[in-house]
Design a protein around this motif. Structure first.
Motif, short mmCIF file in Angstrom:
data_model
loop_
_atom_site.label_atom_id
_atom_site.label_comp_id
_atom_site.label_asym_id
_atom_site.label_seq_id
_atom_site.Cartn_x
_atom_site.Cartn_y
_atom_site.Cartn_z
N GLU A 32 -71.43 43.82 22.99
CA GLU A 32 -71.00 43.32 24.31
C GLU A 32 -71.08 41.80 24.41
N LEU A 33 -71.88 41.19 23.54
CA LEU A 33 -72.02 39.74 23.55
C LEU A 33 -70.95 39.04 22.73
N ASP A 34 -70.20 39.81 21.93
CA ASP A 34 -69.13 39.21 21.13
C ASP A 34 -68.07 38.62 22.03
N LEU A 35 -67.54 37.49 21.63
CA LEU A 35 -66.47 36.86 22.39
C LEU A 35 -65.16 37.61 22.16
N LYS A 36 -64.31 37.61 23.16
CA LYS A 36 -63.00 38.24 23.06
C LYS A 36 -62.00 37.20 22.56
N VAL A 37 -60.89 37.66 22.06
CA VAL A 37 -59.83 36.76 21.60
C VAL A 37 -59.40 35.89 22.77
N GLY A 38 -59.37 34.60 22.55
CA GLY A 38 -58.96 33.67 23.59
C GLY A 38 -60.12 33.08 24.39
N ASP A 39 -61.33 33.64 24.26
CA ASP A 39 -62.49 33.09 24.96
C ASP A 39 -62.88 31.75 24.35
N SER A 40 -63.26 30.84 25.19
CA SER A 40 -63.71 29.52 24.73
C SER A 40 -65.21 29.57 24.46
N MET A 41 -65.62 29.02 23.34
CA MET A 41 -67.05 29.01 23.01
C MET A 41 -67.83 28.21 24.05
N ASN A 42 -67.24 27.17 24.60
CA ASN A 42 -67.92 26.34 25.60
C ASN A 42 -68.18 27.10 26.89
N ASP A 43 -67.29 28.03 27.23
CA ASP A 43 -67.44 28.79 28.46
C ASP A 43 -68.41 29.96 28.33
N HIS A 44 -68.81 30.29 27.10
CA HIS A 44 -69.66 31.46 26.88
C HIS A 44 -70.88 31.13 26.02
N SER A 45 -71.42 29.94 26.21
CA SER A 45 -72.59 29.54 25.41
C SER A 45 -73.79 30.41 25.71
N LEU A 105 -77.60 34.33 22.76
CA LEU A 105 -78.35 35.59 22.67
C LEU A 105 -78.09 36.35 21.37
N GLN A 106 -77.00 36.05 20.69
CA GLN A 106 -76.59 36.85 19.53
C GLN A 106 -77.58 36.78 18.38
N HIS A 107 -78.25 35.66 18.19
CA HIS A 107 -79.18 35.52 17.06
C HIS A 107 -80.37 36.47 17.16
N LEU A 108 -80.64 36.97 18.36
CA LEU A 108 -81.79 37.86 18.54
C LEU A 108 -81.63 39.16 17.76
N PHE A 109 -80.41 39.60 17.56
CA PHE A 109 -80.14 40.89 16.95
C PHE A 109 -80.17 40.88 15.42
N VAL A 110 -80.63 39.80 14.82
CA VAL A 110 -80.69 39.70 13.37
C VAL A 110 -82.02 40.27 12.88
N GLY A 111 -81.96 41.08 11.82
CA GLY A 111 -83.18 41.63 11.24
C GLY A 111 -83.23 43.14 11.35
#
Length: 167
Positions: free
Chosen positions: A76-89, A94-100
């Protein structure tokens, strides 16, 4: 010389046919008996049961109240096509939390969705310990404020038996 060449070509032809036939036969059996297809619903129930047990154990060990919190998955945290990285920082932070690795799924709970300012990241380490990360939103970025780890049981569970539904 022609007899030898013809015999050699015949042997190579038989060998090539045998390899292709065996590969085609193996693939058709694999497609017909893929356990993922036959057991997907049952496996999802099994996984959900494990995730529920893990979450219950973590919530109990920290005496958490998750009412008012919304759960988010990594997907659910993945960006959709066309989403700007600046608008969804906020999502990206939060995405790095799911590593491991973990026993069961890693779980993210945010108060008042992504617009809120407080959250919890919960998981059970592979060694069985429970982990609670308290999150606060600072500007548009989620920051881990504290990490607490408590000794807990590993919650042994029998491996899923894929053979029981291979028919």
């Amino acid at each position: 010389m022609n007899k030898r060449a013809a015999l050699l070509l015949l042997i190579i032809g038989i060998f090539a046919y045998g390899i292709n036939y065996g590969t085609a036969f193996a693939n058709s059996i694999e497609e017909r008996n893929r356990p993922e297809k036959a057991c997907s619903e049952e496996f999802e129930k099994y996984r959900k049961k494990l995730d529920d047990r893990v979450l219950k154990d973590i919530v109990k060990s920290y005496s958490l109240d998750l009412s008012g919190f919304q759960e988010f998955t990594n997907r659910e945290l993945d960006l959709k096509v066309g989403d700007s990285m600046n608008d969804h920082s906020d999502q990206i932070s939060l995405q790095h939390l799911f590593v491991g690795g973990s026993i069961g799924s890693m779980r993210l709970f945010l108060e008042n969705s992504l617009e809120g300012t407080r959250g919890y990241f919960l998981y059970k380490r592979v060694d069985g310990n429970n982990v609670l990360k308290v999150l606060n939103k600072m500007g548009n970025i989620w920051v881990v404020m504290t990490v607490d780890e408590k000794k807990a049981d590993k919650l042994e569970q029998k491996p899923f038996n894929w053979d029981k539904c291979a028919d």
